[in-house]
Scaffold this active site. Structure first.
Site: not given
Length: 781
Positions: A688, A731
């Site tokens: 990511s 996140k």
């Protein structure tokens, strides 16, 4: 050689007399603790060639006289003169006989102590010797010593029953102190060092004192042993007598038609409990075995303990589930703020259970970072269902027997922890929490995760068999709730049997509500504070959240509030009427701010970008730094990156070179590119960070600054496409905690925004990107 040995044997049979002892004699050295005392006859086995030569010399040239000493180290095969004790005994060879194994048996008679002080011939040893005699007077003290030593030796002989009557008769005939001491020393089974010390002691008085000390010590030990033997024998006789009487009583009871009271009581318990048929049959079989045993035997204790466990399990005991849906909902709402998905799943189970009693309980797995309330939610579920609650920690568990128990053949065997908890709560349908299931370990003692399969599998746990109990126990009515921080460490077969419920971290708004309505009232009750004594403003709570805690859960927030209240209680005890805490007073109570903002960039920079990452402790913001320096186009990676992240960095380099085109060709060819992710002690992995590393490299190559209010996440492909990643909610919550107001997300993750709280959506601008071009356009100035 054989003729020489026959001559040796023949010469030794003759008797020789020597008027005085010579000053030179053949020397033989004994080992294995053999010592010849004067005035004693000792048989010695001889096999060494050098010793046989010395014996032959003794018989041929020295009137059968020989000097006998001992070697200091018995393991040395051919010792030198320095490795021998100098003090030994001048002895006479009385007899030599050859044994069937080829060795010789030599009978030696000790004559006088002597000291060898020089070797005049090596093969065999011929030594110059000096006879050692001691002059003494026969005093009353010596008479007393002789009498005391004789009495103690006689007592020792009676204890050990080791010596014939002839030995004791010879002892009484030893009138000389020196002869008496040597005679007793030769008979005692003492150590080699003690024997040598007695041989080296010349004065008979001191030798008798040494013997008296040895004999006194041995007699004391033997007396203690005799007393212990007497006690043990007495106990055995009493035990046999008791066993005989009990067997007789048992026979009389059987004749009268009576039964053993303990056995009868167990039988009555089995009948009254209305156990399942297979359990009752097993219990009756064990009772019949128990009746045939002595109640004091070890096997009887094992059977009695097993019966206690068998009848103590809740085979039919169960509690009635709460069917009032509104009441259950109120309990869940009162115990936890938020966690709507978990609460809704529990209420669904209640609704289905109310309509159909045959539905099986689900296996729920609460997954989330520490401190979000997984364990306390499980307790709230038990309270909402009105069921009993049991807790079992699986962290670090490495023994399969902890789950399924030990076989009864092992000493101290017990059932596994699952059945122990069932017995403790005395309910067939409790809420059973299996905590930290992602931290199970595997060792040579078995795989606990494999043992849990039978516990958690709905198709198998109806007939769960513990190794100790050995009969099936129904676990299908138990509501199992497991907790974990991550799912990738849970074995796939185990994960497949559980329903995952994700508990993400809390927003600042949620933490404020939890502190106001849950944590503070609970702590005030614990610290015995009322609202008139203590008040804290909302701004003060918000400052604690922002400046003293930065976590996904509320555990650190709770600790900070506890610390604050302890100081408040101290002030009240010192005389204050009430305490009000505002924003300005927080530093006075909690000290300087502990949360540092160096995790995020303070200004727009070239080659540095914010990335979003997910860990088992929740989401976090990390800085990706790149630096171009003169070199050969090498890629340098630091920050404890995993293999997947290293591959992402290589892809990011290729995409960056393609994006920058011909104008930056020389820059990439003539520069080394260094990518670093700070906090090098923390391992990092996953795809990511691909977009973030690409943007940071493009920024370094084009010298364009990256905005410090932007964070991004996404996997990058060689074509520059941005792919979806996981952990979006965590996140985004991390970006919100760090004050970032613009987040770049993959277009494929747009659907994940539905899980975000409205307060977060209002404060963050979301940009959905599909290519690296869009990411650079939004992030770079």
């Amino acid at each position: 050689m054989k003729k020489k040995f026959e001559k040796l044997e023949k010469l030794a049979k003759e008797t020789f007399q020597s008027p005085e002892l010579p000053r030179e004699l053949p020397l033989i050295h004994l080992r294995n603790g053999m010592i010849v005392f004067p005035q004693t006859v000792v048989p010695v086995h001889v096999a060494r060639e050098k010793t046989l030569m010395a014996l032959e010399q003794s018989i041929d040239s020295y009137s059968q006289l020989i000097f006998v000493t001992s070697q200091k180290d018995p393991s040395v095969e051919e010792p030198s003169f320095e490795e021998l004790y100098q003090i030994g005994t001048i002895s006479r060879v009385l007899q030599v006989a050859q044994l069937p194994d080829g060795t010789f048996r030599v009978l030696l008679e000790g004559i006088e102590r002597a000291r060898a002080y020089e070797i005049i011939k090596e093969e065999p040893f011929i030594a110059r010797v000096e006879v050692l005699r001691s002059s003494y007077k026969r005093t009353k003290k010596m008479e007393a010593l002789m009498r005391t030593v004789t009495e103690n030796f006689t007592k020792y002989a009676l204890y050990t029953q080791r010596y014939p009557q002839e030995t004791l008769t010879a002892l009484s005939e030893a009138a000389e102190p020196s002869r008496l001491a040597d005679f007793i020393a030769s008979l005692l089974p003492i150590s080699f060092q003690q024997r040598q010390a007695l041989l080296e002691e010349l004065h008979p008085s001191r030798r008798l004192e040494m013997l008296l000390e040895i004999l006194t010590h041995e007699n004391e030990i033997l007396e203690i042993e005799r007393q212990l033997d007497t006690k043990v024998k007495k106990r055995i006789e009493e035990s046999q007598k008791e066993f005989f009487l009990r067997e007789k009583l048992k026979a009389i009871s059987e004749e009268l038609g009576e039964k053993n009271s303990e056995t009868a009581q167990i039988r009555a318990t089995v009948e009254n409990l209305q156990l399942p048929d297979y359990v009752k049959r097993k219990a009756i079989t064990e009772i019949e075995r128990f009746e045939k045993m002595s109640p004091y035997s070890a096997e009887a204790t094992v059977v009695r303990t097993y019966l206690d466990w068998l009848v103590g399990l809740p085979w039919n005991n169960s509690t009635q589930d709460r069917e009032d849906m509104m009441q259950a909902k109120k309990i869940l709402e009162a115990s936890h703020y938020g966690l709507e998905e978990a609460k809704e799943r529990i209420l669904e189970f209640l609704a289905v259970r109310k309509r159909s009693k045959s539905v099986r309980a689900p296996i729920l797995c609460l997954v989330g970072p520490p401190g979000v309330g997984k364990t306390s939610l499980a307790k709230a579920v038990a309270q909402a269902l009105d069921r009993k609650f049991a807790h079992m920690s699986l962290g670090g568990l490495r023994d399969e027997a902890e789950i399924k128990g030990h076989r009864r053949t092992y000493v101290g065997a017990m059932p596994g922890r699952v059945l122990q908890l069932m017995r403790n709560v005395q309910s067939k349908n409790p809420v059973l929490l299996l905590d930290e299931i992602d931290k199970l370990a595997v060792s040579f003692q078995g795989d606990p995760a494999a043992a849990l399969l039978e516990v958690l599998d709905p198709e198998q746990n109806k007939e769960f068999v513990d190794h100790y109990v050995e009969v099936p126990f129904d676990l299908s009515n138990v509501l199992f709730i497991t907790t974990a921080n991550v799912t990738h460490t849970i074995p796939p077969a185990l994960l497949d049997r559980m329903e995952i419920i994700w508990l993400e971290g809390y927003t600042e708004h949620e933490k404020l509500a939890i502190a106001k309505y849950y944590v503070i009232p609970k702590l005030m009750s614990e610290f015995a504070l009322d609202h008139g004594q203590f008040k804290i403003s909302e701004g003060a709570i918000r400052k604690i959240i922002q400046s003293y805690t930065r976590e996904a859960g509320v555990r650190q927030l709770t600790r900070s509030l506890q610390r604050l209240m302890r100081k408040v209680v101290l002030k009240l005890e010192e005389g204050a009427d009430s305490v009000r805490v505002g924003v300005k007073e927080i530093e006075d109570y909690l000290g300087p701010e502990t949360v540092q903002n160096d995790v995020i960039l303070s200004r727009n920079e070239v080659g540095a970008a914010h990335g979003l990452a997910w860990t088992e402790y929740g989401g976090t913001v990390m800085i990706v730094e790149t630096l171009m320096m003169p070199g050969k186009g090498e890629l340098i990676l630091t920050g404890r990156l995993g293999e997947i992240m290293k591959e992402s960095a290589r892809i990011a380099l290729s995409v960056a070179r393609s994006y920058c085109g011909e104008k930056c060709k020389d820059i990439f060819q003539q520069s080394d590119i260094h990518i670093n992710l700070p906090e090098g002690a923390v391992p990092k992995d996953g795809p990511s960070a691909g977009v973030t590393m690409t943007v940071a490299m493009i920024s370094s190559a084009l010298k364009r600054k990256v905005r410090n209010d932007v964070a991004m996440t996404g996997e990058i492909t060689l074509r520059g496409k941005v792919l979806a990643v996981g952990g979006i909610k965590e996140k985004v919550l991390a970006a919100h905690r760090y004050g970032i107001n613009k987040v770049l997300l993959p277009k494929s993750n747009e659907r994940d925004l539905s899980k975000l709280p409205p307060q977060v959506k209002e404060k963050i601008q979301f940009i959905f990107i599909e290519t690296i071009d869009q990411a650079v356009e939004q992030a770079c100035l």
